[in-house]
Structures are given as structure tokens and as C-alpha cells.
Design a protein around this motif. Structure first.
Motif, PDB file in Angstrom:
ATOM      1  N   ARG A 111       0.831  -1.196   0.000  1.00  0.00           N
ATOM      2  CA  ARG A 111       0.000   0.000   0.000  1.00  0.00           C
ATOM      3  C   ARG A 111       0.869   1.250   0.000  1.00  0.00           C
ATOM      4  O   ARG A 111       2.066   1.195   0.297  1.00  0.00           O
ATOM      5  CB  ARG A 111      -0.913   0.006   1.230  1.00  0.00           C
ATOM      6  CG  ARG A 111      -1.844  -1.203   1.299  1.00  0.00           C
ATOM      7  CD  ARG A 111      -2.475  -1.320   2.665  1.00  0.00           C
ATOM      8  NE  ARG A 111      -3.265  -2.540   2.767  1.00  0.00           N
ATOM      9  CZ  ARG A 111      -4.585  -2.582   2.789  1.00  0.00           C
ATOM     10  NH1 ARG A 111      -5.276  -1.459   2.698  1.00  0.00           N
ATOM     11  NH2 ARG A 111      -5.227  -3.723   2.896  1.00  0.00           N
ATOM     12  N   GLU A 112       0.250   2.401  -0.302  1.00  0.00           N
ATOM     13  CA  GLU A 112       1.009   3.649  -0.326  1.00  0.00           C
ATOM     14  C   GLU A 112       1.392   4.101   1.073  1.00  0.00           C
ATOM     15  O   GLU A 112       2.502   4.579   1.306  1.00  0.00           O
ATOM     16  CB  GLU A 112       0.200   4.741  -1.028  1.00  0.00           C
ATOM     17  CG  GLU A 112       0.043   4.508  -2.526  1.00  0.00           C
ATOM     18  CD  GLU A 112      -0.646   5.670  -3.199  1.00  0.00           C
ATOM     19  OE1 GLU A 112      -0.982   6.659  -2.503  1.00  0.00           O
ATOM     20  OE2 GLU A 112      -0.843   5.609  -4.421  1.00  0.00           O
ATOM     21  N   GLN A 122       0.558  -3.235   7.902  1.00  0.00           N
ATOM     22  CA  GLN A 122      -0.501  -2.968   6.927  1.00  0.00           C
ATOM     23  C   GLN A 122       0.082  -2.576   5.571  1.00  0.00           C
ATOM     24  O   GLN A 122      -0.322  -3.104   4.532  1.00  0.00           O
ATOM     25  CB  GLN A 122      -1.398  -1.839   7.456  1.00  0.00           C
ATOM     26  CG  GLN A 122      -2.590  -1.504   6.576  1.00  0.00           C
ATOM     27  CD  GLN A 122      -3.764  -2.432   6.805  1.00  0.00           C
ATOM     28  OE1 GLN A 122      -3.620  -3.480   7.428  1.00  0.00           O
ATOM     29  NE2 GLN A 122      -4.921  -2.053   6.296  1.00  0.00           N
ATOM     30  N   VAL A 123       1.044  -1.655   5.585  1.00  0.00           N
ATOM     31  CA  VAL A 123       1.608  -1.153   4.332  1.00  0.00           C
ATOM     32  C   VAL A 123       2.311  -2.261   3.552  1.00  0.00           C
ATOM     33  O   VAL A 123       2.127  -2.413   2.341  1.00  0.00           O
ATOM     34  CB  VAL A 123       2.602   0.000   4.613  1.00  0.00           C
ATOM     35  CG1 VAL A 123       3.420   0.320   3.361  1.00  0.00           C
ATOM     36  CG2 VAL A 123       1.862   1.238   5.065  1.00  0.00           C
ATOM     37  N   GLU A 139       2.102  -5.515   4.084  1.00  0.00           N
ATOM     38  CA  GLU A 139       1.357  -6.778   4.074  1.00  0.00           C
ATOM     39  C   GLU A 139       2.187  -7.915   4.676  1.00  0.00           C
ATOM     40  O   GLU A 139       2.341  -8.988   4.091  1.00  0.00           O
ATOM     41  CB  GLU A 139       0.910  -7.112   2.642  1.00  0.00           C
ATOM     42  CG  GLU A 139      -0.001  -6.039   2.057  1.00  0.00           C
ATOM     43  CD  GLU A 139      -0.384  -6.291   0.610  1.00  0.00           C
ATOM     44  OE1 GLU A 139       0.196  -7.207  -0.011  1.00  0.00           O
ATOM     45  OE2 GLU A 139      -1.258  -5.572   0.101  1.00  0.00           O
TER      46      GLU A 139
END
Length: 275
Positions: free
Chosen positions: A2-3, A106-107, A109
Motif C-alpha cells: 500500500r502507499e 498494513q503497508v 502486508e
């Protein structure tokens, strides 16, 4: 990938504690009691070619943050924002470590569980000497009672079932690393006694009383802290010292009633979260 991702971690004020070292940082930690705060730290993580850490717009070195990223095997830019002062007993370094763990997971993964991420952040804090119990308390939220030390796989937590308005005034910094690196036997005896009192009567009033006794018995009070706490008491309030910082916190309007202009927040109802 993710960004970016952002996590919020509540501040944490420890009222009393006992130190429990271990060669395994996931098993080391503290027993004690504290308050998590609605004032906290917002941590944003985004991919980068090399790791940089920024707090309130200024580059900064926070060892636990780098250790967390190394454990997750990722480089990242970490930007944190907080109204809480660093080194004043609010668990800012622990909050940054835990927020980094949640957001980086989260970013990038990384697919780590919540407990795994808390363990990574807790171990990073212990290894850096910047805290023993903030991370596990900040993960839980509320008014946590740390019955057994260590990360999620080995610790035991309870809580005081209450919420409250909290006022605080920070007068300066104290070095957590210096205190923890010194002789902690007397401090730990006072912490064990305070914990026994709170376990017997798990109320906010008992927590504050146990915290005040601990600060005196552990001989951690500076003249400024001692006089401020006395002024709050004389005004009919309850106050104590934030461990470990030159900070006084009080329930309700304790500091305001004593003539101070404190920062105001509440106990946080839950622990660290992704936004």
C-alpha cells in the motif's frame, strides 16, 4: 504493498511499577498500573528506500522504531505527530514503536497478528531501555493493571473498570534509560506493594493513592513534583508523578483547582488502532 497506513496509539502514564529483567526481551518487562490517554501519537508509515523517522516535523532517532522495522524486514519513512512531550513519562517512544508495527504491517502486508506486533514493539522498547510496560498497556487501553511482565505470550493483564478526566503538567524530562539502568531493587519493592494494594481494591482512587505512595517510597520525586502534588492534595484533589518523567497528572480538575493551567484529556477506552 500500500502507499501508506496510519495508526493511533494512546499515551500511557505509569503510576507505579516493578522491574523484571530477562535475557529474552519478550519475557522482560514490568508489573504495575497506569492510565492510557486520549492524547496520544499518530504514526504514518510509507515505503522508502531507507528508513527515516520524523516526530512533529523534525527528524529524530527513536531506536525502538528502527528495531521494529528491522524485525519486519522493511525500510520505511515514519512520520509521527503528538501533542505529548517526549521523555516526560507519556510512553511516546513506545507509542511510536507500536504504531510503526501496526502501520508497517498494513503497508507491507507482513501478515503478522496483533499479538505478534505488540511483542515486536515491546521487545524493541525493552532492548532500547526506553520502557518496560508502556507498549502492552497501550495495546490494551483503558486503565491497565500489569499483573505479570512481558509481551502478550507471557504477560497477564487486568484493568480498573472506569473512565476519568485527566489533567497533566509536564515540567521537564527524566531519562527512563538511566533509571532502569541503575539499582531498581528498592523501586521494585515499592512497586510490588503498590500493585498489591490496587489488586485488592481496583479503583481509580486506590490507583492514585498507590501511585503517590510509590513515588515517595521509590524516592523519585523532585522538589517541583512534590510541591505540585501537595498543592493538588491541599485543594482536595488527587495527583501523582508520571513514571518516568518530571510530570504531574491528576484526576478530574485537580491541577486546575490548584491554580495550574494543565493539558486536559481523558482515559482512552481502547488500545492502539489502525485508522
Amino acid at each position: 504493498m500500500r502507499e501508506e497506513a496510519t495508526a493511533f496509539v494512546p499515551g500511557h502514564v505509569t503510576g507505579f511499577f516493578s522491574a523484571h529483567p530477562d535475557e529474552d526481551p519478550t519475557k522482560a518487562g514490568s508489573r504495575g498500573g497506569g492510565l492510557t490517554l486520549t492524547d496520544g501519537v499518530e504514526v504514518t508509515v510509507e515505503p522508502a528506500t531507507e528508513t527515516t523517522v520524523v516526530l512533529d516535523g523534525e527528524p529524530i532517532e527513536i531506536d525502538p522504531v528502527r528495531t521494529v522495522l528491522e524485525a519486519l524486514e522493511v525500510p520505511a519513512r515514519v512520520e509521527a505527530e503528538s501533542d505529548l512531550p517526549l521523555g516526560a513519562g507519556f510512553g511516546v517512544s513506545g507509542a511510536m514503536a507500536l504504531g510503526t508495527a501496526f502501520a508497517a504491517n498494513q503497508v507491507f502486508e507482513r501478515r503478522r497478528s496483533r499479538n505478534e506486533l505488540v511483542a515486536v514493539a515491546h521487545a524493541a522498547e525493552v532492548e532500547a531501555g526506553t520502557g518496560l510496560g508502556d507498549v502492552v498497556a497501550q495495546a490494551q487501553g483503558g486503565i491497565p493493571i500489569r499483573l505479570e511482565p512481558g509481551g502478550p505470550a507471557v504477560n497477564e493483564l487486568d484493568a480498573v473498570p472506569a473512565r476519568a478526566r485527566i489533567e497533566y503538567v509536564a515540567f521537564g524530562e527524566l531519562s527512563t534509560a538511566d533509571v532502569l539502568a541503575g539499582e531498581t531493587a528498592k523501586l521494585s519493592r515499592a512497586g510490588e506493594a503498590a500493585l498489591s494494594r490496587l489488586v485488592e481494591e481496583p479503583t481509580l482512587e486506590c490507583f492514585m493513592d498507590a501511585s503517590r505512595r510509590f513515588a515517595r517510597e521509590a524516592e523519585l520525586l523532585t522538589p517541583t513534583l512534590e510541591s505540585t502534588i501537595e498543592e493538588v492534595t491541599e485543594s482536595g484533589g488527587q495527583a501523582s508523578m508520571a513514571m518516568l518523567g518530571e510530570t504531574v497528572f491528576a484526576l478530574g480538575t485537580g491541577l486546575s483547582d490548584a491554580g495550574y493551567e494543565p493539558s486536559v484529556c481523558r482515559t482512552h477506552p481502547s488500545g492502539a488502532v489502525l485508522k
